[in-house]
Design an enzyme around this catalytic site. Structure first.
Site, short mmCIF file in Angstrom:
data_model
loop_
_atom_site.label_atom_id
_atom_site.label_comp_id
_atom_site.label_asym_id
_atom_site.label_seq_id
_atom_site.Cartn_x
_atom_site.Cartn_y
_atom_site.Cartn_z
N ASN A 146 0.78 -1.24 0.00
CA ASN A 146 0.00 0.00 0.00
C ASN A 146 0.81 1.29 0.00
O ASN A 146 0.22 2.36 -0.10
CB ASN A 146 -1.00 0.00 1.16
N GLY A 200 8.15 -12.45 -3.95
CA GLY A 200 7.47 -13.75 -3.92
C GLY A 200 6.44 -13.76 -2.81
O GLY A 200 6.18 -12.73 -2.19
N GLY A 202 4.71 -14.37 0.77
CA GLY A 202 5.19 -14.33 2.14
C GLY A 202 5.35 -15.73 2.71
O GLY A 202 6.29 -16.02 3.44
N VAL A 205 8.85 -17.24 0.25
CA VAL A 205 10.08 -16.45 0.33
C VAL A 205 10.18 -15.75 1.69
O VAL A 205 11.26 -15.71 2.30
CB VAL A 205 10.09 -15.39 -0.80
N GLY A 206 9.05 -15.23 2.16
CA GLY A 206 9.07 -14.52 3.44
C GLY A 206 9.54 -15.42 4.57
O GLY A 206 10.42 -15.06 5.35
N GLU A 244 5.98 -2.67 12.10
CA GLU A 244 5.08 -1.55 11.80
C GLU A 244 3.78 -2.18 11.32
O GLU A 244 3.70 -2.67 10.19
CB GLU A 244 5.67 -0.67 10.68
N CYS A 278 -2.58 2.41 6.99
CA CYS A 278 -2.51 2.00 8.39
C CYS A 278 -2.82 3.17 9.31
O CYS A 278 -3.28 2.98 10.42
CB CYS A 278 -1.13 1.45 8.69
N GLU A 454 10.71 3.98 13.30
CA GLU A 454 11.55 4.26 12.14
C GLU A 454 11.44 5.72 11.75
O GLU A 454 10.82 6.51 12.45
CB GLU A 454 11.28 3.30 10.99
P1 NAD Z 1 0.53 -8.64 5.05
O1 NAD Z 1 0.88 -8.76 6.49
O2 NAD Z 1 -0.40 -9.64 4.48
O3 NAD Z 1 1.83 -8.69 4.14
C1 NAD Z 1 2.91 -7.81 4.34
C2 NAD Z 1 4.17 -8.44 3.75
O4 NAD Z 1 4.49 -9.62 4.50
C3 NAD Z 1 4.01 -8.89 2.30
O5 NAD Z 1 5.24 -8.66 1.61
C4 NAD Z 1 3.76 -10.39 2.44
O6 NAD Z 1 4.12 -11.13 1.29
C5 NAD Z 1 4.66 -10.73 3.64
N1 NAD Z 1 4.28 -11.93 4.39
C6 NAD Z 1 3.06 -12.51 4.50
N2 NAD Z 1 3.14 -13.60 5.29
C7 NAD Z 1 4.43 -13.72 5.68
C8 NAD Z 1 5.13 -14.64 6.51
N3 NAD Z 1 4.52 -15.66 7.11
N4 NAD Z 1 6.46 -14.46 6.70
C9 NAD Z 1 7.10 -13.41 6.14
N5 NAD Z 1 6.49 -12.52 5.33
C10 NAD Z 1 5.16 -12.65 5.11
O7 NAD Z 1 -0.03 -7.14 4.86
P2 NAD Z 1 -0.59 -6.49 3.53
O8 NAD Z 1 -1.97 -6.98 3.30
O9 NAD Z 1 0.41 -6.59 2.44
O10 NAD Z 1 -0.64 -4.93 3.99
C11 NAD Z 1 -1.67 -4.38 4.71
C12 NAD Z 1 -1.32 -4.33 6.19
O11 NAD Z 1 -0.12 -3.58 6.38
C13 NAD Z 1 -2.36 -3.59 7.01
O12 NAD Z 1 -2.60 -4.30 8.21
C14 NAD Z 1 -1.71 -2.24 7.30
O13 NAD Z 1 -2.19 -1.60 8.45
C15 NAD Z 1 -0.29 -2.63 7.44
N6 NAD Z 1 0.59 -1.47 7.23
C16 NAD Z 1 1.24 -0.93 8.31
C17 NAD Z 1 2.04 0.19 8.15
C18 NAD Z 1 2.77 0.81 9.31
O14 NAD Z 1 3.69 1.57 9.06
N7 NAD Z 1 2.42 0.52 10.53
C19 NAD Z 1 2.20 0.76 6.88
C20 NAD Z 1 1.52 0.19 5.80
C21 NAD Z 1 0.72 -0.94 6.00
#
Ligand code: NAD
Length: 474
Positions: A146, A200, A202, A205-206, A244, A278, A454
């Site tokens: 996002n 890739g 999460g 690759v994550g 975050e 967020c 950060e």
């Molecule tokens: P998400 O948690 O689904 O994914 C975030 C990232 O984590 C992606 O790159 C995803 O591929 C990876 N990921 C998913 N599962 C993983 C795992 N098990 N191990 C390692 N990596 C993994 O979130 P999203 O849907 O991409 O983004 C939306 C969320 O992000 C919302 O909850 C939003 O509030 C939050 N957000 C927070 C901030 C902040 O600064 N606090 C900023 C932007 C978005």
């Protein structure tokens, strides 16, 4: 149709080892816009190996080398701002003005880190000890879809300034933005292995990256659920973790606010980034005896919200990022109605003027209590709740009654009182009368919105270990 099938490892673009393909869709048209070939666990291993090789050299690099690189990176992203903006529009549906602003944030983050480095105290003295700030090691940055350039750059700026090589794992929904960004960094002359990028899932690759003992620092931006999984996993190698995460920010409309103006501001704060922020102010707290007047002001205020094609400069609200997110937001709107909330604007289904695209109706619910699901869970779409309070004490209580604590907003005229309220809110940032972003100030969450801070000096310190040396003569 664009195909994304490369990683950026050891200073070179190379074909992914992974072969699995994933289709990508333009959220405005629902048409397929590309294909992503997903990196896999072997790509992850190669990326960490590359960063590990770069660690001795980069952690020993001079202050001048780091400053020069960060400034070149800022120049390189500025030079391609138009393309970066276009990719955000196609891939994410970000309205053009906001998309351009977000691309600009990346250059700002790199320049701020370069400036702070000029006199950053890597060696400090505390009474009888010399305190040495040492690069934490290979840093892994996992970011969502996002706010791609900002999330990547703010983490990368801090890490590179501190002397840490990085592996970036962006979201699978943003490969075009990531590819362009990687090209900028390459053109800026990033030394081989100092920045590595693998796109890739999460779940593959994550998890492969977070499980690596060679990763010493993990900085994650994303959902609270995934953040918790990462935190648990980090216990094995005791990696340093910054999280975050999500939010459910309150916007407190003080009793002395101009209600028509407050309604306009509350919508701007709540619908920012298509409601997929967020930091969005999604719980609007209004004094009980002002509720009727405030609700009457909402339809008027909503005239400033222009939903449509994100390429049109008049648009302020674009589509949701993908079908899954679209369906999820529609479910929350239906749930709000079932729970007894009343839509003042918006409601269920796609807006009648759109026959395609992941557009949800911008919805503001009245008659919401803070215990309803729509007031407790992060919807991540243009869905806002109006909640009544009795006095300032009650507003503060409701504002803090949430599992989250990322951001809060206060709208009103008595600034001294607004500041007093700000001091009592459990949130990493509080903005009074607007949404001002301060990229030098710390950013991060209380409670389940995360761990750590950060931006600015905090982002550099986040990538350092501090070592005290005592005895001997200096
Ligand atoms: P998400 O948690 O689904 O994914 C975030 C990232 O984590 C992606 O790159 C995803 O591929 C990876 N990921 C998913 N599962 C993983 C795992 N098990 N191990 C390692 N990596 C993994 O979130 P999203 O849907 O991409 O983004 C939306 C969320 O992000 C919302 O909850 C939003 O509030 C939050 N957000 C927070 C901030 C902040 O600064 N606090 C900023 C932007 C978005």
């Amino acid at each position: 149709m664009r195909k994304y099938d490369q990683t950026y490892i050891s200073g070179a673009f190379r074909s992914t080892v992974g072969r699995e393909e994933m289709p990508l869709f333009d959220p405005t048209t629902e048409e397929q816009s590309g294909i992503l070939v997903l990196a896999n666990a072997e790509d992850a291993r190669l990326a960490v190996e590359s960063a590990s090789r770069a660690l001795p050299g980069w952690s020993a690099s001079s202050r001048t080398e780091r400053i020069d690189l960060l400034n070149s990176m800022a120049d390189a992203v500025e030079a391609r701002a138009d393309e970066l903006t276009e990719a955000t529009i196609v891939e994410y549906g970000g309205p053009i003005a906001q998309a351009r602003w977000r691309a600009g944030l990346a250059a700002t983050n790199f320049r701020i880190a370069a400036n702070l480095l000029k006199d950053f105290p890597f060696i400090r003295r505390t009474n009888g000890a010399e305190v040495l700030a040492q690069a934490a090691g290979v840093a892994l940055h996992i970011v969502p879809w996002n706010s791609v350039y900002n999330s990547i750059s703010v983490k990368m700026a801090g890490a590179l300034a501190a002397g840490c090589p990085v592996v970036v794992k962006p979201s699978e929904f943003s490969p075009w933005q990531v590819d362009l960004f990687a090209q900028c960094l390459h053109a800026a002359g990033v030394p081989a292995g100092v920045v590595n990028i693998v796109v890739g899932l999460g779940s593959e690759v994550g998890t492969a990256l977070t499980a690596s003992p060679d990763v010493r620092k993990i900085s994650f931006t994303g959902s609270t659920a995934v953040g918790k999984t990462i935190l648990q996993g980090s216990a094995k190698w005791m990696q340093r973790v910054t999280l975050e995460l999500g939010g459910k920010a309150p916007t407190i409309v003080m009793d002395d606010a101009d209600l028509a103006e407050a309604a306009r501001q509350a919508l701007a704060i709540g619908f920012a980034n298509n409601g997929q922020a967020c930091i969005a102010g999604t719980r609007i707290l209004v004094r009980r005896d002002h509720l009727d007047e405030f609700c009457r002001a909402i339809p008027d205020a909503a005239r400033t919200v222009v939903q449509g094609d994100p390429r049109d400069p008049r648009t302020t609200l674009g589509p949701l990022v993908n079908r899954r997110q679209f369906e999820r937001v529609l479910r929350y709107i239906s749930l709000g109605i079932v729970e007894g909330a009343r839509p003042v604007i918006g409601g269920e289904g796609r807006p009648p003027e759109f026959d395609r695209g992941y557009f949800a109706r911008p919805t503001v619910f009245a008659d919401v209590t803070n215990d309803m699901t729509i007031a407790r869970e992060e919807v991540f779409g243009p869905v806002l709740c109006i909640i009544a309070y009795d006095d300032d004490e009650d507003a503060i209580r409701i504002a803090n009654d949430t599992p989250y604590g990322l951001h809060a907003y206060i709208l009103g005229n008595d600034i001294a009182r607004a500041r007093a309220i700000a001091g009592r809110l459990d949130a990493g940032r509080v903005a009074i009368n607007g949404m001002a972003h301060e990229p030098m100030a710390p950013f991060g969450g209380f409670k389940q919105s995360g761990i750590g801070r950060e931006y600015g000096i905090y982002g550099i310190e986040d990538h350092l270990e501090f070592k005290a040396v005592t005895g001997g003569t200096v």
